[in-house]
Design a protein around this motif. Structure first.
Motif, PDB file in Angstrom:
ATOM      1  N   UNK A   1      -6.628   4.139   0.228  1.00 27.90           N
ATOM      2  CA  UNK A   1      -5.237   4.111  -0.213  1.00 27.90           C
ATOM      3  C   UNK A   1      -4.475   5.334   0.294  1.00 27.90           C
ATOM      4  N   UNK A   2      -5.093   6.507   0.206  1.00 25.81           N
ATOM      5  CA  UNK A   2      -4.431   7.747   0.610  1.00 25.81           C
ATOM      6  C   UNK A   2      -4.298   7.855   2.135  1.00 25.81           C
ATOM      7  N   UNK A   3      -5.365   7.544   2.864  1.00 26.32           N
ATOM      8  CA  UNK A   3      -5.346   7.737   4.319  1.00 26.32           C
ATOM      9  C   UNK A   3      -4.830   6.532   5.088  1.00 26.32           C
ATOM     10  N   UNK A   4      -4.898   5.381   4.473  1.00 24.39           N
ATOM     11  CA  UNK A   4      -4.528   4.115   5.118  1.00 24.39           C
ATOM     12  C   UNK A   4      -5.397   3.825   6.350  1.00 24.39           C
ATOM     13  N   UNK A   5      -6.556   4.471   6.407  1.00 25.43           N
ATOM     14  CA  UNK A   5      -7.504   4.265   7.506  1.00 25.43           C
ATOM     15  C   UNK A   5      -8.519   3.215   7.085  1.00 25.43           C
TER      16      UNK A   5
ATOM     17  N   UNK B   1      -5.815  -3.730   1.578  1.00 28.73           N
ATOM     18  CA  UNK B   1      -5.571  -2.599   2.477  1.00 28.73           C
ATOM     19  C   UNK B   1      -6.038  -2.925   3.891  1.00 28.73           C
ATOM     20  N   UNK B   2      -7.191  -3.554   4.024  1.00 31.01           N
ATOM     21  CA  UNK B   2      -7.736  -3.888   5.341  1.00 31.01           C
ATOM     22  C   UNK B   2      -6.780  -4.816   6.084  1.00 31.01           C
ATOM     23  N   UNK B   3      -6.248  -5.800   5.382  1.00 28.07           N
ATOM     24  CA  UNK B   3      -5.340  -6.743   6.002  1.00 28.07           C
ATOM     25  C   UNK B   3      -3.993  -6.078   6.304  1.00 28.07           C
TER      26      UNK B   3
END
Length: 86
Positions: free
Chosen positions: A27-31, A79-81
């Motif tokens: 969530x924080x890094x969006x990686x 998040x992955x999508x």
């Protein structure tokens, strides 16, 4: 609550807590590059199955842990999508 259910709650807290840092970090890094969508989908289906099993067995520890983990794994799939298209 019997001693078996207490052991179940201990296991539930530990395994659920172990999963939460990954959700927070993503969530924080969006990686999401290191996350596998097929694995997340299989994991989600497995956790939903454990939740249904816990409901059928009337096991509060299984219901507690798997309810939280269903939400967490759903967030990782989301998040992955969402972030994986970049």
């Amino acid at each position: 609550m019997d001693s078996i259910e207490i052991i179940g709650f201990l296991a539930a807290v530990l395994t659920t807590a172990a999963f939460l840092p990954q959700v927070y970090k993503t969530w924080k890094t969006k990686d999401v590059s290191s996350l596998s969508l097929p694995m997340l989908i299989l994991f989600f289906i497995g956790i939903v199955s454990w939740l249904i099993y816990g409901v059928l067995k009337n096991s509060p520890s299984m219901i507690f842990a798997n309810s939280i983990t269903v939400i967490s794994s759903f967030l990782l799939m989301y998040f992955k999508i969402k972030y994986g298209k970049n």
